[in-house]
Design a protein around this motif. Structure first.
Motif, PDB file in Angstrom:
ATOM      1  N   ALA A 330       0.841  -1.211   0.000  1.00 41.39           N
ATOM      2  CA  ALA A 330       0.000   0.000   0.000  1.00 41.39           C
ATOM      3  C   ALA A 330       0.870   1.254   0.000  1.00 41.39           C
ATOM      4  O   ALA A 330       0.602   2.228  -0.717  1.00 41.39           O
ATOM      5  CB  ALA A 330      -0.923  -0.003   1.208  1.00 41.39           C
ATOM      6  N   LEU A 331       1.931   1.203   0.803  1.00 40.79           N
ATOM      7  CA  LEU A 331       2.837   2.357   0.889  1.00 40.79           C
ATOM      8  C   LEU A 331       3.487   2.638  -0.468  1.00 40.79           C
ATOM      9  O   LEU A 331       3.513   3.783  -0.944  1.00 40.79           O
ATOM     10  CB  LEU A 331       3.922   2.048   1.935  1.00 40.79           C
ATOM     11  N   ILE A 332       3.976   1.567  -1.103  1.00 42.35           N
ATOM     12  CA  ILE A 332       4.654   1.750  -2.396  1.00 42.35           C
ATOM     13  C   ILE A 332       3.655   2.193  -3.467  1.00 42.35           C
ATOM     14  O   ILE A 332       3.940   3.099  -4.248  1.00 42.35           O
ATOM     15  CB  ILE A 332       5.364   0.439  -2.823  1.00 42.35           C
ATOM     16  N   LEU A 333       2.477   1.560  -3.485  1.00 36.46           N
ATOM     17  CA  LEU A 333       1.480   1.918  -4.507  1.00 36.46           C
ATOM     18  C   LEU A 333       1.119   3.401  -4.430  1.00 36.46           C
ATOM     19  O   LEU A 333       0.856   4.046  -5.435  1.00 36.46           O
ATOM     20  CB  LEU A 333       0.218   1.061  -4.352  1.00 36.46           C
ATOM     21  N   GLY A 334       1.077   3.922  -3.217  1.00 40.58           N
ATOM     22  CA  GLY A 334       0.742   5.344  -3.052  1.00 40.58           C
ATOM     23  C   GLY A 334       1.925   6.246  -3.330  1.00 40.58           C
ATOM     24  O   GLY A 334       1.848   7.175  -4.134  1.00 40.58           O
ATOM     25  N   GLN A 335       3.055   5.952  -2.679  1.00 40.59           N
ATOM     26  CA  GLN A 335       4.202   6.863  -2.762  1.00 40.59           C
ATOM     27  C   GLN A 335       4.821   6.911  -4.156  1.00 40.59           C
ATOM     28  O   GLN A 335       5.445   7.907  -4.522  1.00 40.59           O
ATOM     29  CB  GLN A 335       5.255   6.502  -1.707  1.00 40.59           C
ATOM     30  N   THR A 336       4.627   5.834  -4.952  1.00 41.04           N
ATOM     31  CA  THR A 336       5.127   5.868  -6.331  1.00 41.04           C
ATOM     32  C   THR A 336       4.529   7.066  -7.057  1.00 41.04           C
ATOM     33  O   THR A 336       5.225   7.783  -7.784  1.00 41.04           O
ATOM     34  CB  THR A 336       4.717   4.577  -7.085  1.00 41.04           C
ATOM     35  N   PHE A 337       3.224   7.286  -6.828  1.00 41.07           N
ATOM     36  CA  PHE A 337       2.563   8.363  -7.580  1.00 41.07           C
ATOM     37  C   PHE A 337       2.662   9.722  -6.878  1.00 41.07           C
ATOM     38  O   PHE A 337       2.023  10.687  -7.286  1.00 41.07           O
ATOM     39  CB  PHE A 337       1.120   7.946  -7.910  1.00 41.07           C
ATOM     40  N   LYS A 338       3.474   9.772  -5.804  1.00 40.11           N
ATOM     41  CA  LYS A 338       3.865  11.074  -5.256  1.00 40.11           C
ATOM     42  C   LYS A 338       5.267  11.409  -5.760  1.00 40.11           C
ATOM     43  O   LYS A 338       5.569  12.564  -6.019  1.00 40.11           O
ATOM     44  CB  LYS A 338       3.902  11.045  -3.714  1.00 40.11           C
ATOM     45  N   THR A 339       6.136  10.388  -5.861  1.00 41.40           N
ATOM     46  CA  THR A 339       7.534  10.668  -6.204  1.00 41.40           C
ATOM     47  C   THR A 339       7.808  10.620  -7.710  1.00 41.40           C
ATOM     48  O   THR A 339       8.440  11.520  -8.255  1.00 41.40           O
ATOM     49  CB  THR A 339       8.459   9.669  -5.485  1.00 41.40           C
ATOM     50  N   LEU A 340       7.306   9.555  -8.380  1.00 41.14           N
ATOM     51  CA  LEU A 340       7.621   9.391  -9.811  1.00 41.14           C
ATOM     52  C   LEU A 340       7.148  10.581 -10.680  1.00 41.14           C
ATOM     53  O   LEU A 340       7.921  11.063 -11.510  1.00 41.14           O
ATOM     54  CB  LEU A 340       7.051   8.063 -10.329  1.00 41.14           C
ATOM     55  N   PRO A 341       5.913  11.076 -10.492  1.00 41.39           N
ATOM     56  CA  PRO A 341       5.503  12.232 -11.310  1.00 41.39           C
ATOM     57  C   PRO A 341       6.421  13.445 -11.119  1.00 41.39           C
ATOM     58  O   PRO A 341       6.706  14.157 -12.079  1.00 41.39           O
ATOM     59  CB  PRO A 341       4.085  12.544 -10.807  1.00 41.39           C
ATOM     60  N   PHE A 342       6.927  13.660  -9.906  1.00 32.85           N
ATOM     61  CA  PHE A 342       7.841  14.780  -9.657  1.00 32.85           C
ATOM     62  C   PHE A 342       9.131  14.595 -10.452  1.00 32.85           C
ATOM     63  O   PHE A 342       9.631  15.529 -11.082  1.00 32.85           O
ATOM     64  CB  PHE A 342       8.193  14.872  -8.163  1.00 32.85           C
ATOM     65  N   ILE A 343       9.631  13.339 -10.432  1.00 37.42           N
ATOM     66  CA  ILE A 343      10.902  13.051 -11.104  1.00 37.42           C
ATOM     67  C   ILE A 343      10.747  13.273 -12.621  1.00 37.42           C
ATOM     68  O   ILE A 343      11.596  13.883 -13.262  1.00 37.42           O
ATOM     69  CB  ILE A 343      11.327  11.591 -10.790  1.00 37.42           C
ATOM     70  N   VAL A 344       9.637  12.783 -13.171  1.00 36.57           N
ATOM     71  CA  VAL A 344       9.401  12.919 -14.613  1.00 36.57           C
ATOM     72  C   VAL A 344       9.087  14.377 -14.969  1.00 36.57           C
ATOM     73  O   VAL A 344       9.551  14.899 -15.976  1.00 36.57           O
ATOM     74  CB  VAL A 344       8.251  11.967 -15.048  1.00 36.57           C
ATOM     75  N   TRP A 345       8.332  15.039 -14.099  1.00 30.71           N
ATOM     76  CA  TRP A 345       7.962  16.449 -14.323  1.00 30.71           C
ATOM     77  C   TRP A 345       9.212  17.321 -14.423  1.00 30.71           C
ATOM     78  O   TRP A 345       9.309  18.188 -15.290  1.00 30.71           O
ATOM     79  CB  TRP A 345       7.059  16.906 -13.168  1.00 30.71           C
ATOM     80  N   ILE A 346      10.158  17.071 -13.535  1.00 25.31           N
ATOM     81  CA  ILE A 346      11.392  17.876 -13.531  1.00 25.31           C
ATOM     82  C   ILE A 346      12.142  17.694 -14.844  1.00 25.31           C
ATOM     83  O   ILE A 346      12.658  18.649 -15.414  1.00 25.31           O
ATOM     84  CB  ILE A 346      12.242  17.524 -12.295  1.00 25.31           C
ATOM     85  N   LYS A 347      12.163  16.449 -15.349  1.00 26.30           N
ATOM     86  CA  LYS A 347      12.852  16.181 -16.627  1.00 26.30           C
ATOM     87  C   LYS A 347      12.213  17.006 -17.762  1.00 26.30           C
ATOM     88  O   LYS A 347      12.901  17.592 -18.587  1.00 26.30           O
ATOM     89  CB  LYS A 347      12.762  14.695 -16.948  1.00 26.30           C
ATOM     90  N   HIS A 348      10.875  17.054 -17.773  1.00 21.54           N
ATOM     91  CA  HIS A 348      10.182  17.711 -18.893  1.00 21.54           C
ATOM     92  C   HIS A 348      10.030  19.222 -18.729  1.00 21.54           C
ATOM     93  O   HIS A 348      10.021  19.943 -19.719  1.00 21.54           O
ATOM     94  CB  HIS A 348       8.776  17.105 -19.060  1.00 21.54           C
ATOM     95  N   TYR A 349       9.841  19.657 -17.490  1.00 26.36           N
ATOM     96  CA  TYR A 349       9.369  21.047 -17.336  1.00 26.36           C
ATOM     97  C   TYR A 349      10.241  21.992 -16.519  1.00 26.36           C
ATOM     98  O   TYR A 349       9.935  23.173 -16.476  1.00 26.36           O
ATOM     99  CB  TYR A 349       7.955  21.033 -16.718  1.00 26.36           C
ATOM    100  N   GLU A 350      11.289  21.467 -15.862  1.00 23.78           N
ATOM    101  CA  GLU A 350      12.046  22.365 -14.978  1.00 23.78           C
ATOM    102  C   GLU A 350      12.521  23.626 -15.714  1.00 23.78           C
ATOM    103  O   GLU A 350      12.416  24.737 -15.197  1.00 23.78           O
ATOM    104  CB  GLU A 350      13.236  21.632 -14.365  1.00 23.78           C
TER     105      GLU A 350
END
Lengths: 430, 110
Positions: A330-350
């Motif tokens: 449950a922890l991983i299923l939730g936290q993946t979609f808190k951390t991964l979008p940030f990581i990908v967002w920074i690549k595309h939009y920083e």
């Protein structure tokens, strides 16, 4: 101030860990679906060992490593010691995992299982070295630093003992039976590696995601010492005397440590500025509830164990699956979609922020798929754990089918986030 | 909170800068940095074509801090052509709940 910055080589390492872990989660769900009957017997059997190692290594450890490579520099306010070590560690880990899980599944404790365990041990030692030198770069220590550093030492120790257990199948050199050491191996892994790491990282991330004003770390100091003392006492006491009346007292100390952590999270929750709780954070709170329930089961296991009642095996299986498939999943299923979008967002939009309107990190996730994933997880927890408790094969089948849906939707969403294409709007058009 | 002095010739430009900074959003809270009260001061040096922003973050550990700071710089330089922007990050006074504007509180459902 240490922040997430786009670093192409680090991005590749992080993303590959997330992707492989998502595939492992799906493989795990399929493995569970094809072996529902084994959840009715003893936990020390080939298929359970194969699934447990797929869960803790392929699913739990890989994703934690991916997140660690990205977040350790943020949490410890320093830079990752070596990206090359991270790559070498992963390339040793994967063949090791496949060899170990396959040899457990077909139960062939020979050269493949031994090679698998050696590869995993080498990989994990390299990870520990990477964490050690990353943490050493930080001049001023923090309680999170202690949690993370101790957890990586425990991971190395867990793997060392696990490797010894693998070789013991063939050479039988350990002074006591496998089951005796299995308890120690499992608890250094669960408490020492997963619990300490999760506390170390989550006590930085949860206040940040909730935008909480609570930053007092006194409770975390108590939590750290109580959990570490309980773990050390358990290792010594259970090694010499096995499960006995003193184990209740040790569980009490450990539970007090976990309670301090939960109170800390509760205080962050109460003092949060962000009032609406999104779905990924709901996963996190659900996982903490499962952790608390799993801890409540422990005294029952001890009681039945002391009475030599076979119910202790059933409750042990419930306890283990609630920790790995409930709390951690449950922890991983939730936290993946808190951390991964940030990581990908920074690549595309920083480099574009402020110049044009960009989507927010949360917009990168398919929310409808996330909802299906969440429902699948809740159905799994209710039916599968209920099935384990009441020995109902039907409930277990329903639960594992729901888990399979969760695993598929999770993988689809992870791929969706990773394949995100930049979308921007000029401010004139807003 | 930024104060404007109407006797200051540059106060309208300062207001324009603040308005443009409303386009910079906090990626986690989904509200702009002005409503969050993260911007402490705006300085304009017309002669050297410099705009200085003094601001803070909600937490020193904010993983998106770098992105927010670069967004502020990009936003100013994009809207005030010919000017160079510098962003100074300060931790005093410490940002708190009280910095959030009434509109910000409404958006956060506080």
């Amino acid at each position: 101030m240490s922040t997430i910055k786009h670093d192409a080589s680090l991005y590749k390492i992080v993303v590959i860990h997330y992707l492989i872990a998502a595939v492992c989660f799906l493989v795990l769900a399929v493995m569970m679906l094809f072996s529902v009957d084994v959840f009715s017997g003893h936990y020390f059997q080939p298929k359970i060992l194969a699934m447990t190692h797929m869960a803790v290594l392929g699913w739990g450890t890989l994703i934690i490593w991916g997140a660690c490579y990205q977040l350790l520099p943020v949490v410890l306010e320093t830079e990752l010691f070596s990206k090359k070590l991270a790559w070498i560690s992963l390339s040793l880990f994967l063949p090791g995992l496949i060899a170990l899980v396959y040899s457990f599944w077909v139960f062939n404790p020979g050269i493949h299982m031994e090679c698998g365990s050696i590869l995993l041990l080498s990989s994990i030692l390299l990870f520990t070295i990477n964490v050690f030198f990353t943490a050493r770069k930080k001049q001023q220590g923090s309680i999170q630093h202690d949690f993370i550093f101790t957890s990586s030492l425990c991971l190395a120790f867990t793997t060392l003992l696990g490797t010894a257990l693998v070789f013991n199948f063939q050479f039988a050199f350990l002074p006591q039976d496998q089951l005796h050491f299995l308890k120690l191996h499992a608890h250094i892994g669960i408490v020492g590696w997963f619990l300490l790491l999760v506390i170390g990282v989550s006590t930085k991330l949860v206040p940040m995601f909730l935008v909480s004003s609570y930053h007092n770390t006194r409770l975390l100091l108590w939590s750290y010492y109580l959990i570490v003392v309980a773990l050390l006492l358990f290792l010594v006491d259970a090694y010499i005397w096995g499960i006995n009346y003193k184990t209740y007292f040790i569980v009490l100390i450990g539970s007090a440590g976990i309670a301090c952590y939960l109170v800390f999270i509760g205080k962050c929750y109460k003092s949060r500025i962000r009032k609406t709780i999104d779905l990924p954070m709901m996963h996190t709170f659900f996982s903490l509830m499962l952790l608390a329930i799993a801890i409540i089961i422990l005294p029952l296991i001890i009681t039945y164990n002391l009475k030599n009642d076979p119910a202790s095996v059933r409750y042990s299986l419930l306890y283990g699956s609630m920790l790995f498939m409930g709390w951690l999943t449950a922890l991983i299923l939730g936290q993946t979609f808190k951390t991964l979008p940030f990581i990908v967002w920074i690549k595309h939009y920083e480099h574009l922020t402020g110049k044009v309107q960009t989507p927010m990190p949360a917009d990168l996730v398919q929310n409808n798929i996330l909802k299906i994933q969440a429902v699948g997880l809740v159905v799994f927890c209710i039916t599968f754990f209920g099935g384990c408790l009441f020995s109902s094969v039907l409930l277990k089948y329903i639960g594992i089918s729901a888990l399979l849906i969760s695993a598929i939707t999770y993988l689809v969403n992870v791929i969706h986030v990773l394949l995100h294409q930049s979308k921007t709007t000029t401010y004139d058009k807003v | 909170m930024i104060r404007f002095d109407i006797t200051d010739q540059l106060s309208f430009m300062k207001m324009g800068i603040v308005e443009s900074l409303r386009l910079v959003m906090d990626p986690e809270l989904h509200i702009n940095i002005i409503e969050l009260g993260l911007v402490y001061g705006v300085k304009i040096d017309e002669t050297n074509k410099q705009i200085g922003i003094e601001m803070t973050l909600s937490s020193p550990y904010c993983p998106m801090g770098e992105s927010i700071l670069s967004a502020v710089k990009n936003c100013i330089e994009g809207h005030f052509i010919g000017f160079q922007a510098t962003v100074e990050l300060v931790w005093e006074p410490v940002w708190s709940y009280d910095n959030i504007t009434e509109e910000g509180k409404r958006l956060l459902s506080i």
